[in-house]
Design a protein around this motif. Structure first.
Motif, PDB file in Angstrom:
ATOM      1  N   ASP A  98     -13.954   2.404   1.423  1.00  0.00           N
ATOM      2  CA  ASP A  98     -13.442   3.733   2.361  1.00  0.00           C
ATOM      3  C   ASP A  98     -12.451   3.468   2.911  1.00  0.00           C
ATOM      4  OD1 ASP A  98     -13.335   5.594   4.198  1.00  0.00           O
ATOM      5  OD2 ASP A  98     -15.632   5.778   4.269  1.00  0.00           O
ATOM      6  N   ILE A  99     -11.057   4.443   3.007  1.00  0.00           N
ATOM      7  CA  ILE A  99      -9.780   4.072   2.860  1.00  0.00           C
ATOM      8  C   ILE A  99      -9.388   5.045   4.522  1.00  0.00           C
ATOM      9  CG2 ILE A  99      -9.297   2.914   1.282  1.00  0.00           C
ATOM     10  CD1 ILE A  99      -7.651   5.341   0.495  1.00  0.00           C
TER      11      ILE A  99
ATOM     12  N   GLU B 263      -1.266  10.686   4.673  1.00  0.00           N
ATOM     13  CA  GLU B 263      -1.534   9.190   5.466  1.00  0.00           C
ATOM     14  C   GLU B 263      -2.711   9.355   6.895  1.00  0.00           C
ATOM     15  OE1 GLU B 263       3.220  12.054   6.487  1.00  0.00           O
ATOM     16  OE2 GLU B 263       1.396  13.291   7.447  1.00  0.00           O
ATOM     17  N   GLY B 264      -2.501   7.633   7.216  1.00  0.00           N
ATOM     18  CA  GLY B 264      -3.282   7.900   7.686  1.00  0.00           C
ATOM     19  C   GLY B 264      -4.401   6.832   7.120  1.00  0.00           C
ATOM     20  N   ILE B 265      -3.958   6.559   5.873  1.00  0.00           N
ATOM     21  CA  ILE B 265      -5.217   5.883   4.629  1.00  0.00           C
ATOM     22  C   ILE B 265      -5.101   4.092   5.688  1.00  0.00           C
ATOM     23  CG2 ILE B 265      -5.499   7.082   3.163  1.00  0.00           C
ATOM     24  CD1 ILE B 265      -3.317   5.236   2.007  1.00  0.00           C
ATOM     25  N   VAL B 266      -6.523   4.188   5.291  1.00  0.00           N
ATOM     26  CA  VAL B 266      -6.074   2.529   5.769  1.00  0.00           C
ATOM     27  C   VAL B 266      -6.610   1.537   4.800  1.00  0.00           C
ATOM     28  CG1 VAL B 266      -7.732   0.887   7.478  1.00  0.00           C
ATOM     29  CG2 VAL B 266      -7.969   3.135   7.681  1.00  0.00           C
ATOM     30  N   LEU B 267      -5.913   0.635   4.413  1.00  0.00           N
ATOM     31  CA  LEU B 267      -5.555  -0.404   3.493  1.00  0.00           C
ATOM     32  C   LEU B 267      -5.337  -1.855   4.192  1.00  0.00           C
ATOM     33  CD1 LEU B 267      -2.769   1.341   1.748  1.00  0.00           C
ATOM     34  CD2 LEU B 267      -5.095   1.570   0.820  1.00  0.00           C
ATOM     35  N   ASP B 268      -5.640  -2.197   5.167  1.00  0.00           N
ATOM     36  CA  ASP B 268      -6.112  -3.510   5.763  1.00  0.00           C
ATOM     37  C   ASP B 268      -6.798  -4.402   4.673  1.00  0.00           C
ATOM     38  OD1 ASP B 268      -5.462  -1.382   7.956  1.00  0.00           O
ATOM     39  OD2 ASP B 268      -6.739  -2.281   9.189  1.00  0.00           O
TER      40      ASP B 268
ATOM     41  N   GLU C  48      -9.463   4.295  -8.290  1.00  0.00           N
ATOM     42  CA  GLU C  48      -9.447   5.904  -8.765  1.00  0.00           C
ATOM     43  C   GLU C  48      -9.716   5.806  -7.700  1.00  0.00           C
ATOM     44  OE1 GLU C  48     -10.210   9.037 -11.077  1.00  0.00           O
ATOM     45  OE2 GLU C  48      -9.708   6.546 -11.619  1.00  0.00           O
ATOM     46  N   LEU C  49      -8.512   6.831  -7.080  1.00  0.00           N
ATOM     47  CA  LEU C  49      -8.128   7.604  -5.929  1.00  0.00           C
ATOM     48  C   LEU C  49      -9.008   9.011  -5.445  1.00  0.00           C
ATOM     49  CD1 LEU C  49      -6.812   7.646  -3.003  1.00  0.00           C
ATOM     50  CD2 LEU C  49      -5.086   8.941  -3.998  1.00  0.00           C
ATOM     51  N   ILE C  50     -10.229   9.273  -4.632  1.00  0.00           N
ATOM     52  CA  ILE C  50     -10.204  10.806  -4.264  1.00  0.00           C
ATOM     53  C   ILE C  50     -10.367  10.964  -2.845  1.00  0.00           C
ATOM     54  CG2 ILE C  50     -12.454  11.991  -3.750  1.00  0.00           C
ATOM     55  CD1 ILE C  50     -13.260  10.656  -6.028  1.00  0.00           C
ATOM     56  N   ALA C  51      -9.804  11.671  -2.526  1.00  0.00           N
ATOM     57  CA  ALA C  51      -8.609  12.469  -1.191  1.00  0.00           C
ATOM     58  C   ALA C  51      -8.975  14.090  -0.780  1.00  0.00           C
ATOM     59  CB  ALA C  51      -7.802  11.436  -0.766  1.00  0.00           C
TER      60      ALA C  51
ATOM     61  N   VAL D 181     -11.326   7.845  -0.310  1.00  0.00           N
ATOM     62  CA  VAL D 181     -11.747   6.942  -1.534  1.00  0.00           C
ATOM     63  C   VAL D 181     -11.575   6.117  -2.164  1.00  0.00           C
ATOM     64  CG1 VAL D 181     -14.237   7.733  -0.184  1.00  0.00           C
ATOM     65  CG2 VAL D 181     -13.397   7.918  -2.527  1.00  0.00           C
ATOM     66  N   LEU D 182     -11.420   4.477  -2.321  1.00  0.00           N
ATOM     67  CA  LEU D 182     -10.433   4.272  -4.384  1.00  0.00           C
ATOM     68  C   LEU D 182     -11.996   3.840  -4.991  1.00  0.00           C
ATOM     69  CD1 LEU D 182      -8.009   1.904  -2.211  1.00  0.00           C
ATOM     70  CD2 LEU D 182      -7.858   4.257  -3.772  1.00  0.00           C
ATOM     71  N   LYS D 183     -12.256   4.059  -5.642  1.00  0.00           N
ATOM     72  CA  LYS D 183     -13.161   3.274  -6.927  1.00  0.00           C
ATOM     73  C   LYS D 183     -12.566   2.096  -7.557  1.00  0.00           C
ATOM     74  CE  LYS D 183     -14.489   7.592  -8.540  1.00  0.00           C
ATOM     75  NZ  LYS D 183     -15.708   7.990  -9.774  1.00  0.00           N
TER      76      LYS D 183
END
Length: 206
Positions: free
Chosen positions: A5-6, A170-175, A183-186, A202-204
């Protein structure tokens, strides 16, 4: 299959843009007050937390959220890390292999404390848009509230990205996300006439 979850959680603690609408959720109907169900109400800006910008956000003739092509927001994405910069330009991306990349997510680590709205962030140089378009990139994602500096008045990065057919997340969380391919779903909400939308990004692992 691991899902990462990003997205920023949406709550009263989520920081809105200065003078914009804060996020609020409250119950309109409550079982504690003899209702048969709990029913909530949300008040929020369309540009809070993790969100997409529709071109209409900064261009009166641009597409609105319900007109966006959804395949831009779903598919293979590459996460890269570019830190310690005030602005990211072509010279910062030349060292990365971006062949075949359509969705690029940049981890800048420049929004260090999300309990406060930042006064400065790492932004994108406007001329980066032509470089990204030449590489075939159609979506750019950043871990900051904007691709421009927070005090920008002309939003040149927004305009140049739009001019080159590149959409904005914008504002994704990649920490805690390692650089690499995912794989991105946004997906944005289908809000008719809207200038932006919060997303559950989210990323898979591929």
């Amino acid at each position: 299959m691991k899902i990462i979850d990003i997205s920023q959680p949406l709550s009263h603690a989520t920081k809105e843009w200065p003078n914009d609408t804060p996020f609020e959720y409250k119950l309109s109907w409550s079982m504690k007050e003899a209702s048969t169900v709990n029913v909530g109400k949300i008040t929020t800006s369309t540009h809070i937390g993790t969100h997409i910008d529709a071109p209409f956000h900064f261009d009166n003739n641009g597409k609105k959220v319900h007109e966006l092509e959804l395949d831009v927001y779903v598919g293979k994405a590459r996460v890269i890390e570019v830190t310690g910069k005030n602005e990211i330009g072509m010279e910062d991306l030349n060292r990365f292999d971006l062949k075949g990349v359509r969705r690029l997510l940049i981890r800048t680590n420049s929004w260090e404390n999300r309990s406060q709205f930042p006064t400065t962030i790492t932004s994108l140089k406007p001329e980066i848009a032509a470089f990204l378009a030449e590489k075939g990139i159609q979506l750019i994602g950043v871990d900051t509230p904007s691709v421009d500096q927070v005090d920008s008045k002309d939003l040149q990065a927004h305009h140049q990205l739009h001019r080159h057919g590149i959409y904005i997340l914008e504002g994704i969380v990649l920490d805690d996300v390692e650089p690499g391919d995912y794989e991105l779903i946004a997906l944005p909400l289908p809000i008719e006439g809207a200038d932006g939308s919060p997303v559950r990004a989210v990323l898979k692992n591929i």
